[in-house]
Design a protein around this motif. Structure first.
Motif, mmCIF file in Angstrom:
data_model
loop_
_atom_site.group_PDB
_atom_site.id
_atom_site.type_symbol
_atom_site.label_atom_id
_atom_site.label_comp_id
_atom_site.label_asym_id
_atom_site.label_seq_id
_atom_site.Cartn_x
_atom_site.Cartn_y
_atom_site.Cartn_z
ATOM 1 N N ILE A 39 1.792 11.154 0.114
ATOM 2 C CA ILE A 39 2.585 10.423 -0.886
ATOM 3 C C ILE A 39 3.516 9.424 -0.212
ATOM 4 O O ILE A 39 3.642 8.280 -0.642
ATOM 5 C CB ILE A 39 3.405 11.415 -1.749
ATOM 6 N N THR A 40 4.167 9.860 0.850
ATOM 7 C CA THR A 40 5.101 8.993 1.571
ATOM 8 C C THR A 40 4.375 7.800 2.174
ATOM 9 O O THR A 40 4.850 6.662 2.095
ATOM 10 C CB THR A 40 5.823 9.790 2.676
ATOM 11 N N SER A 41 3.203 8.058 2.760
ATOM 12 C CA SER A 41 2.409 6.980 3.350
ATOM 13 C C SER A 41 1.997 5.964 2.293
ATOM 14 O O SER A 41 2.101 4.747 2.503
ATOM 15 C CB SER A 41 1.165 7.570 4.034
ATOM 16 N N ARG A 42 1.558 6.453 1.140
ATOM 17 C CA ARG A 42 1.147 5.564 0.043
ATOM 18 C C ARG A 42 2.332 4.735 -0.441
ATOM 19 O O ARG A 42 2.210 3.524 -0.663
ATOM 20 C CB ARG A 42 0.563 6.400 -1.094
ATOM 21 N N ALA A 43 3.493 5.377 -0.587
ATOM 22 C CA ALA A 43 4.698 4.665 -1.043
ATOM 23 C C ALA A 43 5.119 3.605 -0.028
ATOM 24 O O ALA A 43 5.499 2.490 -0.402
ATOM 25 C CB ALA A 43 5.832 5.657 -1.280
ATOM 26 N N ASN A 44 5.024 3.932 1.267
ATOM 27 C CA ASN A 44 5.377 2.966 2.314
ATOM 28 C C ASN A 44 4.425 1.777 2.314
ATOM 29 O O ASN A 44 4.849 0.632 2.525
ATOM 30 C CB ASN A 44 5.372 3.638 3.692
ATOM 31 N N ASN A 45 3.128 2.037 2.084
ATOM 32 C CA ASN A 45 2.148 0.945 2.012
ATOM 33 C C ASN A 45 2.462 0.007 0.861
ATOM 34 O O ASN A 45 2.376 -1.213 0.996
ATOM 35 C CB ASN A 45 0.729 1.499 1.854
ATOM 36 N N ILE A 46 2.830 0.576 -0.283
ATOM 37 C CA ILE A 46 3.158 -0.242 -1.454
ATOM 38 C C ILE A 46 4.395 -1.095 -1.171
ATOM 39 O O ILE A 46 4.429 -2.288 -1.488
ATOM 40 C CB ILE A 46 3.348 0.647 -2.700
ATOM 41 N N LEU A 47 5.409 -0.499 -0.539
ATOM 42 C CA LEU A 47 6.614 -1.258 -0.180
ATOM 43 C C LEU A 47 6.286 -2.367 0.811
ATOM 44 O O LEU A 47 6.829 -3.476 0.722
ATOM 45 C CB LEU A 47 7.669 -0.324 0.409
ATOM 46 N N TYR A 48 5.399 -2.068 1.768
ATOM 47 C CA TYR A 48 4.994 -3.061 2.761
ATOM 48 C C TYR A 48 4.332 -4.256 2.074
ATOM 49 O O TYR A 48 4.661 -5.415 2.348
ATOM 50 C CB TYR A 48 4.044 -2.433 3.776
ATOM 51 N N VAL A 49 3.387 -3.960 1.173
ATOM 52 C CA VAL A 49 2.684 -5.029 0.462
ATOM 53 C C VAL A 49 3.675 -5.861 -0.340
ATOM 54 O O VAL A 49 3.610 -7.098 -0.328
ATOM 55 C CB VAL A 49 1.568 -4.441 -0.445
ATOM 56 N N GLU A 50 4.591 -5.198 -1.028
ATOM 57 C CA GLU A 50 5.595 -5.926 -1.812
ATOM 58 C C GLU A 50 6.442 -6.846 -0.928
ATOM 59 O O GLU A 50 6.766 -7.957 -1.318
ATOM 60 C CB GLU A 50 6.502 -4.952 -2.566
ATOM 61 N N SER A 51 6.787 -6.374 0.263
ATOM 62 C CA SER A 51 7.646 -7.168 1.149
ATOM 63 C C SER A 51 6.906 -8.358 1.762
ATOM 64 O O SER A 51 7.532 -9.308 2.210
ATOM 65 C CB SER A 51 8.226 -6.292 2.261
ATOM 66 N N LYS A 52 5.580 -8.306 1.780
ATOM 67 C CA LYS A 52 4.783 -9.381 2.377
ATOM 68 C C LYS A 52 4.099 -10.267 1.339
ATOM 69 O O LYS A 52 3.265 -11.106 1.682
ATOM 70 C CB LYS A 52 3.700 -8.796 3.300
ATOM 71 N N THR A 53 4.417 -10.083 0.061
ATOM 72 C CA THR A 53 3.779 -10.851 -1.001
ATOM 73 C C THR A 53 4.019 -12.347 -0.804
ATOM 74 O O THR A 53 5.143 -12.781 -0.547
ATOM 75 C CB THR A 53 4.314 -10.411 -2.380
ATOM 76 N N ALA A 54 2.943 -13.115 -0.924
ATOM 77 C CA ALA A 54 3.026 -14.570 -0.750
ATOM 78 C C ALA A 54 3.848 -15.191 -1.881
ATOM 79 O O ALA A 54 3.733 -14.789 -3.040
ATOM 80 C CB ALA A 54 1.625 -15.170 -0.730
#
Length: 198
Positions: free
Chosen positions: A57-72
């Protein structure tokens, strides 16, 4: 009130319960958390399994945060659109020339069909083929952006086809006036992120 939460929590999966008592604990009131903890104890959830679920769960949440922070940003998305639109016009010009070269002008119905197919076929084909194969179009190669799932995974062919078909929604381009994510992003659960920030 406690009985109500106990009943609600008994209907949750192990994964949902672990999420409630760990990363989402701040979103729930104390009685709900007590109900979730009670249900975990009642199920005698193995600590190793609990830890594995929590890590996932933590890994999935971190991936989602990562994607959000790198959104074009919207400007990059607009540049992508302009570049890809020019390429699409070029493909239409080449295709139209080929049709004029090989089809007799008297075959009006065939020419009409081919022109219709050329417009939609090249549009859909360009985006689908490029994004399935490379996760990006030529515009995205130039701006160093790429298409990913909302959780950071590589999109499947089905995701890209959904994304491509959703581009035909009449107001899709206007949806970028309000947000960085167009209808074709939301409906296919994909996002465009910056490569250079990986």
């Amino acid at each position: 009130m406690k009985n109500e939460f106990t009943q609600v929590m008994s209907e949750r999966t192990d994964t949902e319960l672990v999420k409630i008592v760990t990363i989402d604990s701040g979103k729930y009131n104390p009685m709900a958390l007590e109900g979730a903890h009670g249900e975990i104890e009642k199920r005698r959830l193995d600590p190793v399994k609990f830890s594995a679920i929590k890590d996932k769960i933590t890994s999935r949440a971190n991936n989602i945060l990562y994607v959000e922070s790198k959104t074009a940003i919207r400007l990059l998305r607009f540049v992508n659109f302009v570049i890809d639109f020019i390429i699409w016009l070029f493909l239409i010009a080449v295709g139209s020339y080929a049709i004029e070269l090989f089809i007799h002008p008297k075959n009006e119905s065939l020419i009409t069909f081919l022109i219709f197919f050329l417009y939609f076929g090249t549009y859909l084909g360009y985006y689908a083929i490029m994004e399935i194969k490379f996760q990006k179009t030529i515009g995205k190669f130039i701006t160093k952006t790429t298409v990913v799932k909302s959780n950071g995974d590589r999109p499947s062919a089905g995701d890209i086809i959904t994304r491509t078909l959703c581009r035909l929604i009449p107001l899709d381009r206007l949806s970028f006036l309000l947000t960085n994510h167009g209808f074709h992003d939301r409906l296919s659960q994909t996002k465009v992120i910056n490569d250079r920030l990986k």
